[in-house]
Design an enzyme around this catalytic site. Structure first.
Site, PDB file in Angstrom:
ATOM      1  N   TYR A   1      34.004  13.033 -22.565  1.00  0.00           N
ATOM      2  CA  TYR A   1      32.683  13.377 -22.036  1.00  0.00           C
ATOM      3  C   TYR A   1      32.709  14.840 -21.617  1.00  0.00           C
ATOM      4  O   TYR A   1      33.527  15.226 -20.773  1.00  0.00           O
ATOM      5  CB  TYR A   1      32.407  12.460 -20.837  1.00  0.00           C
ATOM      6  CG  TYR A   1      31.129  12.699 -20.084  1.00  0.00           C
ATOM      7  CD1 TYR A   1      29.895  12.425 -20.662  1.00  0.00           C
ATOM      8  CD2 TYR A   1      31.148  13.149 -18.763  1.00  0.00           C
ATOM      9  CE1 TYR A   1      28.717  12.595 -19.948  1.00  0.00           C
ATOM     10  CE2 TYR A   1      29.980  13.328 -18.041  1.00  0.00           C
ATOM     11  CZ  TYR A   1      28.764  13.046 -18.639  1.00  0.00           C
ATOM     12  OH  TYR A   1      27.601  13.219 -17.922  1.00  0.00           O
TER      13      TYR A   1
ATOM     14  N   THR B   1      31.065  19.253 -17.598  1.00  0.00           N
ATOM     15  CA  THR B   1      31.495  20.313 -16.680  1.00  0.00           C
ATOM     16  C   THR B   1      31.892  21.587 -17.428  1.00  0.00           C
ATOM     17  O   THR B   1      32.524  21.535 -18.483  1.00  0.00           O
ATOM     18  CB  THR B   1      32.683  19.825 -15.838  1.00  0.00           C
ATOM     19  OG1 THR B   1      32.287  18.650 -15.143  1.00  0.00           O
ATOM     20  CG2 THR B   1      33.144  20.875 -14.851  1.00  0.00           C
TER      21      THR B   1
ATOM     22  N   PHE C   1      37.991  20.975 -17.642  1.00  0.00           N
ATOM     23  CA  PHE C   1      38.466  19.720 -17.030  1.00  0.00           C
ATOM     24  C   PHE C   1      38.098  18.488 -17.865  1.00  0.00           C
ATOM     25  O   PHE C   1      37.679  17.468 -17.317  1.00  0.00           O
ATOM     26  CB  PHE C   1      37.899  19.532 -15.605  1.00  0.00           C
ATOM     27  CG  PHE C   1      38.157  20.683 -14.671  1.00  0.00           C
ATOM     28  CD1 PHE C   1      39.445  21.128 -14.441  1.00  0.00           C
ATOM     29  CD2 PHE C   1      37.114  21.308 -14.016  1.00  0.00           C
ATOM     30  CE1 PHE C   1      39.694  22.182 -13.552  1.00  0.00           C
ATOM     31  CE2 PHE C   1      37.338  22.359 -13.139  1.00  0.00           C
ATOM     32  CZ  PHE C   1      38.640  22.793 -12.909  1.00  0.00           C
TER      33      PHE C   1
ATOM     34  N   ARG D   1      61.457  -4.082   5.455  1.00  0.00           N
ATOM     35  CA  ARG D   1      62.052  -2.949   6.179  1.00  0.00           C
ATOM     36  C   ARG D   1      62.267  -3.300   7.649  1.00  0.00           C
ATOM     37  O   ARG D   1      61.317  -3.702   8.343  1.00  0.00           O
ATOM     38  CB  ARG D   1      61.124  -1.731   6.037  1.00  0.00           C
ATOM     39  CG  ARG D   1      61.551  -0.513   6.837  1.00  0.00           C
ATOM     40  CD  ARG D   1      62.592   0.295   6.148  1.00  0.00           C
ATOM     41  NE  ARG D   1      62.770   1.586   6.800  1.00  0.00           N
ATOM     42  CZ  ARG D   1      63.936   2.139   7.022  1.00  0.00           C
ATOM     43  NH1 ARG D   1      65.048   1.522   6.653  1.00  0.00           N
ATOM     44  NH2 ARG D   1      64.019   3.319   7.597  1.00  0.00           N
TER      45      ARG D   1
ATOM     46  N   GLY E   1      59.562   7.825   5.043  1.00  0.00           N
ATOM     47  CA  GLY E   1      60.126   8.769   4.067  1.00  0.00           C
ATOM     48  C   GLY E   1      60.203   8.202   2.667  1.00  0.00           C
ATOM     49  O   GLY E   1      60.082   8.934   1.682  1.00  0.00           O
TER      50      GLY E   1
ATOM     51  N   GLU F   1      33.406  13.011 -11.451  1.00  0.00           N
ATOM     52  CA  GLU F   1      32.447  11.932 -11.808  1.00  0.00           C
ATOM     53  C   GLU F   1      31.247  11.915 -10.858  1.00  0.00           C
ATOM     54  O   GLU F   1      30.891  10.902 -10.288  1.00  0.00           O
ATOM     55  CB  GLU F   1      33.187  10.586 -11.803  1.00  0.00           C
ATOM     56  CG  GLU F   1      32.637   9.583 -12.781  1.00  0.00           C
ATOM     57  CD  GLU F   1      32.971   9.906 -14.223  1.00  0.00           C
ATOM     58  OE1 GLU F   1      32.489   9.217 -15.122  1.00  0.00           O
ATOM     59  OE2 GLU F   1      33.745  10.875 -14.470  1.00  0.00           O
TER      60      GLU F   1
END
Length: 362
Positions: free
Chosen positions: A121, A124, A154, A265, A338, A361
């Site tokens: 498409y 832009t 883009f 965890r 982390g 979009e």
């Protein structure tokens, strides 16, 4: 699946199974090596996912906008980046199916619905993003052809795809001067910029698309001259729902990943899942996800029913869902500590892949 029909639950199950078996195991590799997974998408097309809301007489599945949202949400749990490209491809095929004449529909749609060919498409430009009506790419009429000049920025799939749905200026300034042309790869004068290096969405290539005296038959114009902006905006109403649905899938997967991590965890001698603060945060994430899903599905129904408020509801749903779902994914990463920042853990890829949904979009 609350509130869905039995048929919709079946679509959802098929898409979730496909995501789990054909996409999730390869998501990290596609991201790392920047692979455009053509064969996987063709397998998805065999399930009817290449033209989900395209009419059946040209190979589409003929499903509703709500069905489509359910399918894209489910697929996105396996790879958000790949599903997002598939949603753009579906939007392009729908535009040809809806605004094309019979000859155009039969020429383009069957091979796009099967994903034998892929679509991009092209709206832009380097100087026109949100202000799409200011686009400069021009198409000068010469007899039975247009001569196309300009560039698009883009473009998802650019350079790797076969069909380009291009918005260009055939008249004066403003939205009424814009028309829509369909170009095929290999057209003389059509070229592409370098492949962009992106934070996420790495399983789909992004390039500039450049037109230098491209000669396009008038028979490749969708609709009438000057109808292009209207076609582009109508396409984006569905595109907004599709991208919002992809965000829902990423957020859903991230909530499950966070839940799983908190269960295994241990810190301070017990599983993180026993920590009330984290329980509350997870509950808030699930709540935001369900709220966003309801907004997206409500907008999808409005678009299907062609209600007057459909465009506004699609924009609201896209705004709300992409913001909320990014927050959910980001919080899921935080819950991993982390570990969430390591590429061995999928949550960081969902964060990277859906960040751009807040930008593009529409």
């Amino acid at each position: 699946s609350a509130g869905l029909t039995e048929e919709q639950k079946e679509f959802q199950k098929v898409a979730l199974d496909f995501a789990a078996k054909e996409m999730a195991p390869y998501m990290a590799e596609w991201d790392e090596k920047e692979i455009f997974p053509v064969e996987t998408m063709r397998k998805a097309a065999q399930l009817g996912f290449g033209g989900i809301y395209v009419k059946p007489d040209v190979g589409g599945s003929g499903l509703s906008r709500l069905d489509t949202s359910i399918i894209f949400e489910a697929l996105s749990t396996g790879c958000t980046s790949t599903t997002a490209y598939m949603s753009i491809h579906n939007m392009c095929v729908w535009m040809i199916d809806t605004f094309g004449n019979e000859e155009q529909r039969r020429r383009f749609c069957p091979s796009l619905c099967s994903m034998e060919r892929f679509a991009s498409y092209c709206l832009t430009e380097p100087g026109s993003g949100s202000d799409a009506a200011s686009l400069l790419t021009s198409a000068q009429r010469k007899g039975d052809t247009y001569v196309l000049n300009g560039s698009k920025a883009f473009i998802s799939g650019g350079g790797d795809t076969d069909v380009y749905v291009v918005m260009c200026r055939t008249g004066g300034p403003g939205p009424k001067g814009i028309s829509c042309l369909v170009l095929e790869k290999g057209t003389p004068g059509l070229s592409f910029g370098k492949k962009e290096k992106k934070v996420g969405w790495n399983s789909q290539p992004t390039r500039a698309v450049i037109f230098e005296d491209c000669v396009v038959p008038v028979g490749n114009r969708l609709g009438a001259e000057g109808q292009g902006f209207s076609i582009a905006m109508k396409g984006l109403n569905g595109g907004r729902i599709n991208i919002a649905s992809c965000s829902l899938g990423a957020a859903h997967a991230s909530v499950l990943l966070a839940q799983g991590h908190l269960t295994v965890r241990k810190q301070f001698g017990e599983p993180l899942a026993n920590n009330q603060y984290l329980q509350f945060r997870l509950a808030e994430m699930a709540t935001r996800l369900v709220a966003a899903r309801l907004m997206v599905r409500n907008a999808a129904r409005a678009l299907q029913e062609e209600r007057e408020d459909a465009a506004v509801l699609c924009s609201m749903a896209k705004l709300f869902a992409t913001d909320e779902c990014f927050t959910i994914c980001n919080q899921a990463l935080q819950m991993h500590g982390g570990y969430g920042y390591l590429k061995d853990y999928a949550v960081q890829q969902f964060v990277r892949d859906i960040r751009v949904h807040q930008i593009l979009e529409g």
